[in-house]
Design an enzyme around this catalytic site. Structure first.
Site, PDB file in Angstrom:
ATOM      1  CE1 TYR A 262      10.572  27.479   7.647  1.00 41.69           C
ATOM      2  CE2 TYR A 262       8.543  27.392   7.078  1.00 41.69           C
ATOM      3  CZ  TYR A 262       9.656  27.728   6.936  1.00 41.69           C
ATOM      4  OH  TYR A 262      10.358  28.474   5.873  1.00 41.69           O
TER       5      TYR A 262
ATOM      6  CG  HIS B  91      15.708  28.040   8.206  1.00 37.91           C
ATOM      7  ND1 HIS B  91      14.493  28.275   7.974  1.00 37.91           N
ATOM      8  CD2 HIS B  91      16.328  26.634   7.744  1.00 37.91           C
ATOM      9  CE1 HIS B  91      14.075  27.443   7.087  1.00 37.91           C
ATOM     10  NE2 HIS B  91      15.079  26.308   7.128  1.00 37.91           N
TER      11      HIS B  91
ATOM     12  NE  ARG C 104      -1.538  -1.313   3.700  1.00 34.42           N
ATOM     13  CZ  ARG C 104      -1.712  -1.355   5.029  1.00 34.42           C
ATOM     14  NH1 ARG C 104      -2.900  -1.007   5.483  1.00 34.42           N
ATOM     15  NH2 ARG C 104      -0.688  -1.497   5.706  1.00 34.42           N
TER      16      ARG C 104
ATOM     17  NE  ARG D  98       8.956  31.414   0.921  1.00 30.27           N
ATOM     18  CZ  ARG D  98       7.927  32.241   0.865  1.00 30.27           C
ATOM     19  NH1 ARG D  98       7.844  33.208   1.788  1.00 30.27           N
ATOM     20  NH2 ARG D  98       6.923  32.210  -0.164  1.00 30.27           N
TER      21      ARG D  98
ATOM     22  CE  LYS E   5      11.347  40.845   7.811  1.00 26.55           C
ATOM     23  NZ  LYS E   5      10.127  40.444   8.520  1.00 26.55           N
TER      24      LYS E   5
ATOM     25  CG  HIS F 125      14.078  34.709   7.871  1.00 23.75           C
ATOM     26  ND1 HIS F 125      12.987  33.985   7.219  1.00 23.75           N
ATOM     27  CD2 HIS F 125      14.216  35.672   7.244  1.00 23.75           C
ATOM     28  CE1 HIS F 125      12.805  34.701   6.223  1.00 23.75           C
ATOM     29  NE2 HIS F 125      13.867  35.842   6.119  1.00 23.75           N
TER      30      HIS F 125
ATOM     31  CD  GLU G 265      11.502  38.448  11.138  1.00 19.80           C
ATOM     32  OE1 GLU G 265      11.412  37.448  10.300  1.00 19.80           O
ATOM     33  OE2 GLU G 265      10.611  39.355  11.205  1.00 19.80           O
TER      34      GLU G 265
ATOM     35  CE  LYS H 290      12.984  28.997  11.972  1.00 18.63           C
ATOM     36  NZ  LYS H 290      13.450  29.784  10.977  1.00 18.63           N
TER      37      LYS H 290
ATOM     38  CG  ASN I 220       5.201  28.944  11.251  1.00 14.63           C
ATOM     39  OD1 ASN I 220       4.092  29.228  11.598  1.00 14.63           O
ATOM     40  ND2 ASN I 220       6.303  29.029  11.889  1.00 14.63           N
TER      41      ASN I 220
ATOM     42  CD  GLN J 124       4.450  30.294  15.734  1.00 16.73           C
ATOM     43  OE1 GLN J 124       3.848  30.829  16.535  1.00 16.73           O
ATOM     44  NE2 GLN J 124       5.096  30.977  14.949  1.00 16.73           N
TER      45      GLN J 124
END
Length: 176
Positions: A132, A119, A23, A59, A167, A62, A143, A72, A48, A46
């Site tokens: 994430y 990251h 399967r 991206r 940014k 950060h 940040e 993360k 994301n 959280q």
């Protein structure tokens, strides 16, 4: 899960330990107990999800500071990305070194990014989704960012003309 530490102490590649049959397969993708057994932060404050529509969307870099540092676990659930992390721990033997890992929906691989790491990722195809799990709540005032092509780190990106937000393009160079 199979945990493989990278050259950056504390940063791990996490591969699935699959139970397969006709399967398909079943595998655990996260277990707080297994994270703790490997010295990883198991807290999930959280989750994301990001969608990048075009190949070579970049991206980052950060990170968060002053008590808001995040661990993360990053997984590409559609498409493929080159995920890059930088060790910003001043007392680390690998301070200012980076690791790049390809994560894809096909290889099911995840990257655990410890606190005090920057990251970033770049998509390797159109329509990439990245999921994430993050150990801290996002704190906008804490940040920080580093310009994606900062010469301090000499990251070998697959293109020198990525799609980058204003940014992220305007993050400063790293100041050790």
């Amino acid at each position: 899960m199979i945990f493989t530490e990278t050259k950056l102490a504390g940063a791990h590649i996490i591969d699935l330990k699959k139970i397969e049959d006709e399967r398909g397969f079943f595998s655990r993708a996260f277990c707080a107990n297994e994270f703790q057994e490997h010295g990883l932060n198991p807290t999930v404050a959280q989750c994301n999800l990001s969608l990048s529509k075009e190949k070579y969307t970049l991206r980052g870099f950060h990170y968060q500071v002053e008590g808001a540092e995040e661990a993360k676990t990053v997984r590409c659930i559609r498409g493929s990305i080159l995920d890059v992390i930088i060790d910003l721990r001043k007392n680390s033997l690998t301070y200012c070194q980076h690791v790049a890992v390809e994560l894809s929906a096909e290889n099911h691989r995840a990257l655990y990014v410890p606190e005090h790491f920057a990251h970033s990722f770049i998509t390797l195809e159109d329509n990439c989704e990245v999921f994430y799990q993050v150990s801290q709540f996002y704190a906008p005032g804490k940040e920080r960012g580093i310009r994606w092509n900062d010469p301090t780190f000499n990251v070998d990106w697959p293109t020198q003309q990525p799609i980058v937000s204003e940014k992220d393009a305007n993050h400063p160079d790293f100041q050790p």
